[in-house]
Motif scaffolding. Structure first.
Motif, PDB file in Angstrom:
ATOM      1  N   UNK C  67       2.403  58.193  -1.610  1.00 49.87           N
ATOM      2  CA  UNK C  67       2.057  57.141  -2.571  1.00 49.87           C
ATOM      3  C   UNK C  67       3.379  56.308  -2.670  1.00 49.87           C
ATOM      4  N   UNK C  68       4.429  56.780  -2.490  1.00 50.39           N
ATOM      5  CA  UNK C  68       5.625  55.980  -2.582  1.00 50.39           C
ATOM      6  C   UNK C  68       6.303  55.394  -1.123  1.00 50.39           C
ATOM      7  N   UNK C  69       5.290  55.473  -0.108  1.00 51.14           N
ATOM      8  CA  UNK C  69       5.670  54.917   1.103  1.00 51.14           C
ATOM      9  C   UNK C  69       5.858  53.409   1.085  1.00 51.14           C
ATOM     10  N   UNK C  70       5.364  52.592  -0.103  1.00 48.31           N
ATOM     11  CA  UNK C  70       5.199  51.443  -0.057  1.00 48.31           C
ATOM     12  C   UNK C  70       6.005  50.861  -1.333  1.00 48.31           C
ATOM     13  N   UNK C  71       6.197  49.558  -1.276  1.00 44.60           N
ATOM     14  CA  UNK C  71       7.365  48.865  -2.278  1.00 44.60           C
ATOM     15  C   UNK C  71       6.726  49.163  -3.877  1.00 44.60           C
ATOM     16  N   UNK C 119       5.237  57.915   5.914  1.00 46.14           N
ATOM     17  CA  UNK C 119       6.370  58.308   5.168  1.00 46.14           C
ATOM     18  C   UNK C 119       7.099  57.061   4.493  1.00 46.14           C
ATOM     19  N   UNK C 120       7.050  56.011   5.295  1.00 46.52           N
ATOM     20  CA  UNK C 120       7.674  54.804   4.927  1.00 46.52           C
ATOM     21  C   UNK C 120       7.100  53.691   5.434  1.00 46.52           C
ATOM     22  N   UNK C 121       6.906  52.658   4.759  1.00 48.94           N
ATOM     23  CA  UNK C 121       5.951  51.563   5.355  1.00 48.94           C
ATOM     24  C   UNK C 121       6.762  50.306   5.094  1.00 48.94           C
ATOM     25  N   UNK C 122       6.650  49.438   6.379  1.00 45.71           N
ATOM     26  CA  UNK C 122       7.049  48.204   6.256  1.00 45.71           C
ATOM     27  C   UNK C 122       6.438  47.380   7.226  1.00 45.71           C
ATOM     28  N   UNK C 123       5.308  47.636   7.118  1.00 45.10           N
ATOM     29  CA  UNK C 123       4.430  46.645   7.919  1.00 45.10           C
ATOM     30  C   UNK C 123       3.986  47.231   9.367  1.00 45.10           C
ATOM     31  N   UNK C 124       2.943  47.317   9.913  1.00 45.54           N
ATOM     32  CA  UNK C 124       2.385  47.750  11.319  1.00 45.54           C
ATOM     33  C   UNK C 124       2.540  49.259  11.308  1.00 45.54           C
ATOM     34  N   UNK C 125       1.691  49.906  10.246  1.00 45.64           N
ATOM     35  CA  UNK C 125       1.694  51.339  10.238  1.00 45.64           C
ATOM     36  C   UNK C 125       0.821  51.673  11.261  1.00 45.64           C
ATOM     37  N   UNK C 126      -0.207  51.051  11.481  1.00 43.00           N
ATOM     38  CA  UNK C 126      -1.371  51.474  12.350  1.00 43.00           C
ATOM     39  C   UNK C 126      -0.854  51.327  13.820  1.00 43.00           C
ATOM     40  N   UNK C 127      -0.160  50.363  14.105  1.00 45.27           N
ATOM     41  CA  UNK C 127       0.172  50.215  15.528  1.00 45.27           C
ATOM     42  C   UNK C 127       1.274  51.190  15.700  1.00 45.27           C
ATOM     43  N   UNK C 128       2.248  51.589  14.944  1.00 44.78           N
ATOM     44  CA  UNK C 128       3.216  52.591  14.923  1.00 44.78           C
ATOM     45  C   UNK C 128       2.631  53.904  15.316  1.00 44.78           C
TER      46      UNK C 128
ATOM     47  N   UNK E  22      13.297  54.189   1.373  1.00 42.64           N
ATOM     48  CA  UNK E  22      13.966  52.849   1.083  1.00 42.64           C
ATOM     49  C   UNK E  22      13.138  52.257   0.001  1.00 42.64           C
ATOM     50  N   UNK E  23      12.269  52.305  -0.454  1.00 47.03           N
ATOM     51  CA  UNK E  23      11.468  51.791  -1.535  1.00 47.03           C
ATOM     52  C   UNK E  23      11.542  52.831  -3.131  1.00 47.03           C
ATOM     53  N   UNK E  24      11.591  53.812  -3.158  1.00 43.52           N
ATOM     54  CA  UNK E  24      11.551  54.702  -4.323  1.00 43.52           C
ATOM     55  C   UNK E  24      12.917  54.460  -5.171  1.00 43.52           C
ATOM     56  N   UNK E  25      12.639  54.504  -6.498  1.00 41.30           N
ATOM     57  CA  UNK E  25      13.915  54.176  -7.273  1.00 41.30           C
ATOM     58  C   UNK E  25      14.911  55.387  -7.330  1.00 41.30           C
ATOM     59  N   UNK E  38       9.384  66.028   0.405  1.00 41.69           N
ATOM     60  CA  UNK E  38       9.809  64.849   0.132  1.00 41.69           C
ATOM     61  C   UNK E  38       9.500  64.737  -1.449  1.00 41.69           C
ATOM     62  N   UNK E  39      10.705  64.340  -2.263  1.00 42.86           N
ATOM     63  CA  UNK E  39      10.511  63.909  -3.693  1.00 42.86           C
ATOM     64  C   UNK E  39      11.004  62.481  -3.741  1.00 42.86           C
ATOM     65  N   UNK E  40      10.165  61.683  -4.489  1.00 43.56           N
ATOM     66  CA  UNK E  40      10.280  60.463  -4.742  1.00 43.56           C
ATOM     67  C   UNK E  40       9.968  60.164  -6.226  1.00 43.56           C
ATOM     68  N   UNK E  41      10.763  59.431  -6.728  1.00 47.06           N
ATOM     69  CA  UNK E  41      10.807  58.925  -8.544  1.00 47.06           C
ATOM     70  C   UNK E  41      10.365  57.614  -8.446  1.00 47.06           C
ATOM     71  N   UNK E  42       9.124  57.284  -8.995  1.00 50.00           N
ATOM     72  CA  UNK E  42       8.837  55.757  -9.304  1.00 50.00           C
ATOM     73  C   UNK E  42       8.860  55.433 -10.689  1.00 50.00           C
TER      74      UNK E  42
END
Lengths: 238, 238, 238, 238, 238, 238
Positions: C67-71, C119-128, E22-25, E38-42
């Motif tokens: 859920x928090x792979x994104x901004x 786990x973490x997204x910054x564009x291009x997840x499907x190609x990675x 990189x994204x989570x607070x 993996x624990x993230x806080x949003x």
């Protein structure tokens, strides 16, 4: 005075377009005026689990409406993730009605699935669906007979057709269109066989309760309408 | 030799039947041979939440197949409770394609929902849907123009049409029907504007990978086919 | 000028971390810059129903994002009760891409399930995901070979890798990160084999339509990038 | 001869236990022989969206069965994730029946939710539910009157009660229990008001179609039975 | 003798990797041996409906497992369309545990969503999740403090950590790994604060019931383990 | 002072009404004051898939609440399409508790499904459910013994009962009703056997953490309460 100018005992123009679908074993586009329902019959060599090894087959039905079959666009049931109570009620009614005229033992361990999809709605979709489904079912059985799977006359015990009647502006009328349906005080659906037997009656007071006399008037209207529909079915499959 | 006897660059007979639906603001029954798709455009005075107060409108699409549109009956998505991945992929494609030629600001804060329902399938349902949806969308905009809501020429920036091409029996061919589609080594869908811009390309190797040269041949076939489709659209709405 | 300062034909730093997971038969954490995808390959001694007794196996894929792979935090798909259209589209693409380089008969009646979790997204997840899934799949096949179940060289016909290209600020660029992806006028994903065959092409105009020339430039960029990725894969599994 | 030894026009012993539930504004455990249904009426200070600012209120109903209310344990609908078509059909019927005797304007912008939960089933659960729901609804309205929210006599226009009739072993009989219900040739449910108006009729041929005469006999039986039920309701709330 | 060779009161190696995302607070990859979560806080500027205008905030948690975090691949919950009872039980526990040490008024009307995703499982995922979630929550609050939104010392009242204990091969042991967990006679989870207060106790007899004395031994083991975990947390955030 | 005027160690009036349901093999309406739970035991000649051919049987439980069992009407879980996390947590607890006193091998390859449906709720529904489910289970086993299927004394190893304890207004009290439960600082549920073994302990700090001493006081209260409940069970089934 009815919005359409019809007489109280006058049905809309009814037509059946057979073989509407290239793939289905039987199919029919039925029109009751501006209500258009595509009925397909699909033969499947399987039965529901509770009929396995019983020697009996099954006839079932599903019902759907295209989202813009209606005046306002309705939510697509596939997108909202479930069929409404109304949809389920109607498809159960169609299935029961058809099974009433089918000899399930003579059909053998197979299932015929009837899909009734409303392409355009203007009141009376369930009664049009039942009436058109008969043609699709008949043609599917003919297809099977041509392959020596069954004898149509053994499986199909009678005709089946349906019509709605209601009390609109204090007048009992037959075959309500959408304008009448939305304003009717009483709304009743009748399903009958070609030989006049009653298979389903559903009468609902939308506004004030109705009397036994009113109900019998509706039943009389329905009987005549269904006689006409059956005659038209006979002519269609002749 | 193609199963239908068509030449490699020959599309199936294409036709558009406008105003197929009594209720929708725009509608079109499009036929690519035996593939028949009913496209309706429904105007709704609302926008998705993320566009509220943006001054922009939205065009979205939903796609469905009648259960017996296909050779074998498919499960009704409304009954199984969800839309398949394929359905969602196609309806996202249709929506993106139409938005590519619409000026959403000129449309204003309204949504047009395009429903593409496959009445009969014989390959190429998504490309027929896009091509027919253009007509439904156009007619919906005309309906709005007649009510002084918009100017069609401001909202509709271009034509949009789509066709599939593929490599069948080692030959690049256009507008695959079901028999070809099931046996094709490569299958590609192209969506282009009337002025020749490319909006979507989706190419998939079903068997062995394809080369750049093969792909360019398919693209060339598609370009010609889409020119034909756009010409037919122009003639239809003239 | 790209936000990251990269040259137009420069990919992000790519790395593969094999055996990331203790349990899976094959696994790989692939990184395309800040896009991190965990790919696991799970061997299951079963096949989908339609392959039973066919002698053939199957390779399938599922895709998910934390859920928090994104901004901004995205709703958990397990909690909302369904996978989005985007998720389904991506996992279908990954599965098709991998099957393009696997000999399903040589695999035998077994299924390999590839899970690609972002786990973490910054564009291009499907190609990675596709590029990393190749390593996980390869290592799973090695695991099987060590148990004399198959020969890797018989099952794995080629390498497979993927990269996105797009037109950003009127410049064709390779391997878009999130900033570029959100602003790109055209976005295309390419999946190719080690020997240069094309397996999937998906090109979408986000703003104005693109031309054939632009498309060929993107294809050229992709070809070089995929050559690099395949070289890196080879070095990784050497 | 009926399995229970009852005469053809003899109902099962019917009883109402008011205030069965500590929390609900109105509640009643209704028993038709071994069919036991708990009906609760819950007042909620909200209305469905389509009635907002209309000055009108709403009465709605939900229906459920405990999993082992029946001879064989049935799957819990909450666990299987949806209400069956039968459940939805019944709860729509209960809601319509109750609304037929309520003046929704006199109720004001509030909703009364009637829950009918079958604790033990032995045929006729829907008719028992309607008959018992009247008591729960009445007591909820009394609760409101005691708080000066409404006048019961303005809101409640009449009594409502229901009974099933059917043709069992070629005999028209009233108030079918489970043994009769499973073997009946025709099954009909009647909902009528205290003043004899008909609100709902649902007749179904389970085996062979029925005639108008048979149907009128069932209607006559129902009328007498409903008179008895209404008398019992009056005595209960006196 | 424990399968891992650990002493009965010896925990696995525990580590916290802060800022994993990189994204989570706030974020933390916590490892209890081979159990990696993996624990993230949003931070979200909204609250659940029941807290609107209350001046209070909320801390909630969601839990998930990657399909191949386990020895055998588990069905992806997003694909099966619902979270299991186990998942829901665990995420409710994590949420309650964290709220026990947060002053929701000092947090203000905001929500912090903690996502705990198991990357690799080897027993004790819920206790690792709680222990790591504390770090993610702390770092999120630090992020907020850096933006003058809150004072960490006002919001965070204490530390919180958790460990499992159980009776394995008739011996009370701490921090069970998967092998022990599957064979344990009794399994208990303890959640305690840095100052020694108990927040949650969950003890379950898997085989024969346990005695009060056995339970107190487990509680004693847990107390020591949690002291160690809190010391490690302090060192981590120092 | 407790709202009900009870002493700190005084339970509510507890009663068991056996054979409440005509159909179930065993059934019991258990009352803990105003908390009323209907427990039915249903014998099914099948086992879960993972026990097939193991010679072992299974005992499972489902839990539900009628929508108006509570002070405010709750949404019907069947209508909202899923069971809440709380429901699933409780039914898992009931199942585990009952299995702790059943010899699953002596039961043989059969499943007993316990349904616990809350007719009226006033706190402590899960503990009442477990305590009453024992009676339903016992009576189901007696029913089986009467048909020579099993020996009760072989299958049923002990009694099982449960009670909640908590700290209310700084006082440790037993068997919290709803008013106490909503305001309790600590809430704990205990499940124990007739011979005093502990099967489940669940303690939760609702406000501030609790100490070991407080917890032991609650455990002591629970032990006495469960002794009373077991004595009452024995008297009931004598």
């Amino acid at each position: 005075m009815r919005p359409s100018g019809r007489k109280t005992d006058q049905m809309r123009k009814v037509s059946f377009e057979r073989n509407f679908s290239k793939h289905a074993e039987g199919s029919c586009l039925v029109k009751f005026g501006d209500t258009h329902v595509l009925c397909t019959a699909s033969l499947e060599e399987k039965t529901p689990p509770w009929l396995r090894n019983s020697g009996k087959g099954w006839v079932t039905a599903e019902y759907g409406m295209l989202p813009r079959a209606t005046g306002d666009r309705m939510k697509r049931e596939a997108a909202s993730g479930k069929q409404s109570g109304r949809t389920q009620e109607i498809q159960r009614l169609i299935g029961r009605s058809l099974r009433a005229i089918v000899d399930l033992e003579a059909l053998g361990e197979r299932q015929i699935s009837i899909d009734c999809d409303v392409i355009q709605a203007d009141g009376g979709t369930r009664t049009a669906a039942i009436t058109g489904a008969f043609i699709a079912l008949h043609d599917c059985l003919k297809w099977m007979e041509a392959r020596s799977m069954i004898k149509v006359e053994k499986v199909l015990k009678d005709h089946i057709a349906a019509v709605s009647c209601g009390i609109f502006a204090s007048q009992p009328v037959i075959d309500l269109d959408y304008l009448e349906d939305s304003a009717a005080e009483t709304d009743a659906n009748f399903v009958m066989t070609g030989s006049g037997g009653i298979v389903e009656i559903q009468g609902t007071a939308e506004g004030k309760p109705f009397s036994q006399e009113e109900f019998l008037t509706l039943l009389g209207l329905a009987r005549n309408g269904i006689d006409e529909l059956v005659a038209l079915q006979k002519q269609t499959i002749a």
